[in-house]
Design a protein around this motif. Structure first.
Motif, PDB file in Angstrom:
ATOM      1  N   SER A  94     -49.554   5.771 -18.571  1.00 48.43           N
ATOM      2  CA  SER A  94     -48.881   4.703 -17.837  1.00 48.43           C
ATOM      3  C   SER A  94     -47.490   5.125 -17.364  1.00 48.43           C
ATOM      4  O   SER A  94     -47.012   4.657 -16.323  1.00 48.43           O
ATOM      5  N   ARG A  95     -46.871   6.039 -18.129  1.00 51.07           N
ATOM      6  CA  ARG A  95     -45.521   6.458 -17.747  1.00 51.07           C
ATOM      7  C   ARG A  95     -45.199   7.794 -18.422  1.00 51.07           C
ATOM      8  O   ARG A  95     -45.684   8.075 -19.519  1.00 51.07           O
ATOM      9  N   THR A  96     -44.365   8.599 -17.760  1.00 49.27           N
ATOM     10  CA  THR A  96     -43.938   9.879 -18.311  1.00 49.27           C
ATOM     11  C   THR A  96     -42.421   9.925 -18.339  1.00 49.27           C
ATOM     12  O   THR A  96     -41.756   9.589 -17.335  1.00 49.27           O
ATOM     13  N   TYR A  97     -41.868  10.347 -19.488  1.00 53.19           N
ATOM     14  CA  TYR A  97     -40.420  10.436 -19.653  1.00 53.19           C
ATOM     15  C   TYR A  97     -40.005  11.908 -19.752  1.00 53.19           C
ATOM     16  O   TYR A  97     -40.662  12.703 -20.437  1.00 53.19           O
ATOM     17  N   ARG A 125     -45.247  11.327 -23.029  1.00 50.01           N
ATOM     18  CA  ARG A 125     -46.213  10.513 -22.278  1.00 50.01           C
ATOM     19  C   ARG A 125     -46.422   9.185 -22.993  1.00 50.01           C
ATOM     20  O   ARG A 125     -46.545   9.138 -24.218  1.00 50.01           O
ATOM     21  N   GLU A 126     -46.476   8.117 -22.200  1.00 46.32           N
ATOM     22  CA  GLU A 126     -46.652   6.777 -22.744  1.00 46.32           C
ATOM     23  C   GLU A 126     -47.981   6.197 -22.270  1.00 46.32           C
ATOM     24  O   GLU A 126     -48.368   6.359 -21.099  1.00 46.32           O
TER      25      GLU A 126
END
Length: 457
Positions: free
Chosen positions: A260-263, A246-247
């Motif tokens: 903000s973003r998930t990888y 998780r970012e």
């Protein structure tokens, strides 16, 4: 009076019927009813009877008898008048009694109404008091606020005096001249900071708890190579069986849990020894001694390389376990990886690694058992090792790659939440990032610096 009745007895009889209303007494034969008195209900109170006049007309005492009869008639009339007056008075008394009863009823009603009104008024007062009760602490706080405001006013007056003095002093200088002086000072400070060489760890303070989240084990980090405006945070919960990163755009959003973003990584990871360096994630591939470089920008794996002879999957973990065999690090001098091998008897090996190709450039064998180490981190090319992951841990051992030498140290730090599963240095922040039993915390470090002079080469 007795003599009078003795005279009348033979010839006159007065009968009172009111005492015995059930009896009916009539005059004797030859007697005549001269007068009677009745009550309001028509009952006879008294009756006067006397012999017929012709029986006594020739009697010598007839005259006296007539006079007596007249008196009796007068008495009878008086009795009747008295009876009427008594009846009238009785009716008046009855009327007054009814009025008194009415007054008593009204008084009782007024009394009951008074009690009801008083109870109602009391209840209203109680409700009003209940409404005012919460105002008491407010008023108390108002007193405190008033004192605080007074203190603020005093501070503002003092500050105004200081500002006035500064303004008077600045009046002697031209604004452009002051601006140039500030620029020169800033340049000197930057030059001074540039001359700071890598320092030696002297002290660890903190921690500061940033957030409480996740499981007991995990890792979180920022990029030491990123610009000062780039404050992204990466979060990797658990030590195995996961591929989700998780970012967060900023530390504030990390605290607020605004992702903000998930990888979704192509491979699962092992341990917690990950690092983000220059926009890429470096981590140990699950059930292997392979290092993976993953680009956040492209979402692709840029490189993979196996560490020769490195133990993995709980062969040589830190003392807390968790497949923590391979620990990737970064400091002021570049990328590093710490692990253990059978060839070095399970002791720690330090390897400097090329961040692009993951090629190992040089290695150093230490004599500190990997399994006896709580955690470790690199600062300025020196590996610092803690003697435990539990309470009472301290930095017990350090190894300098510059001099290829070690020393025993005694630098305590506060293991606030009793179990450390990740400890990593960030050169940009000059701080230690730690995962402390489900808490994400920061430690400040104090380094001993040597400033280069113009004579140093």
């Amino acid at each position: 009076m007795r003599a009078l009745f003795s005279v009348l007895y033979p010839v006159i009889s007065i009968t009172v019927f009111g005492l015995y209303p059930s009896m009916t007494i009539g005059p004797k034969e030859g007697w005549q009813v001269y007068s009677s008195a009745q009550d309001a209900d028509g009952r006879c109170i008294c009756t006067v009877v006397a012999p017929e006049q012709n029986l006594c007309s020739r009697d010598a005492k007839g005259r006296q008898l007539r006079q007596l009869l007249e008196k009796v008639q007068n008495m009878s009339q008086s009795i009747e008048v008295l009876n009427l007056r008594t009846q009238r008075d009785f009716q008046y008394v009855m009327k007054m009694e009814n009025q008194m009863k009415g007054l008593r009823t009204k008084f009782r009603q007024v009394e009951d109404d008074r009690k009801t009104i008083m109870a109602k008024n009391f209840q209203e007062l109680k409700e009003k008091m209940d409404e005012l009760q919460p105002l008491i602490p407010v008023l108390e706080q108002y007193k405190t606020d008033a004192q605080l405001i007074s203190s603020f006013k005093e501070e503002i007056r003092n500050l105004s005096m200081v500002l006035t003095a500064i303004q008077e002093e600045m009046g002697a200088y031209d604004y452009d001249e002051l601006y140039q002086r500030v620029l020169r000072l800033d340049s000197r400070l930057r030059n001074c900071m540039g001359k700071l060489t890598c320092g030696k760890l002297m002290k660890i303070t903190g921690p500061v708890t940033i957030k409480t989240s996740g499981t007991r084990f995990g890792a979180w980090m920022t990029d030491p190579q990123a610009s000062q405006r780039n404050n992204r945070v990466w979060y990797m919960d658990s030590y195995t069986n996961s591929k989700i990163v998780r970012e967060y755009k900023t530390m504030e959003e990390f605290v607020a849990n605004v992702v903000s973003r998930t990888y979704n990584l192509p491979f699962k990871w092992e341990g917690t020894g990950h690092v983000v360096y220059n926009g890429s994630l470096y981590y140990n591939k699950y059930q292997s001694n392979i290092i993976v470089k993953y680009s956040f920008e492209t979402g692709r794996v840029l490189a993979q390389r196996a560490l020769e002879y490195a133990g993995f999957h709980n062969t040589y973990p830190y003392s807390w376990g968790g497949y923590s065999d391979i620990d990737v690090m970064a400091d002021e001098l570049g990328m590093w990886v710490v692990y253990a091998t059978n060839q070095n008897a399970g002791n720690i090996v330090i390897a400097q690694m090329d961040p692009d190709t993951l090629e190992v450039q040089k290695t150093w064998n230490t004599e500190y058992s990997k399994r006896n180490a709580g955690e470790s981190f690199m600062i300025c090319g020196t590996l610092y090792i803690t003697n435990s992951h539990l309470t009472g841990a301290k930095v017990y051992y350090s190894y300098s790659t510059k001099t290829s030498s070690y020393e025993y140290t005694d630098i305590p730090f506060h293991n606030q939440y009793f179990h450390m599963s990740m400890l990593d240095y960030n050169a940009r922040e000059r701080a230690l990032y730690a995962w402390n039993n489900g808490h994400q915390v920061l430690f400040n470090v104090t380094l001993f610096h040597v400033i280069k002079t113009e004579d140093d080469s």
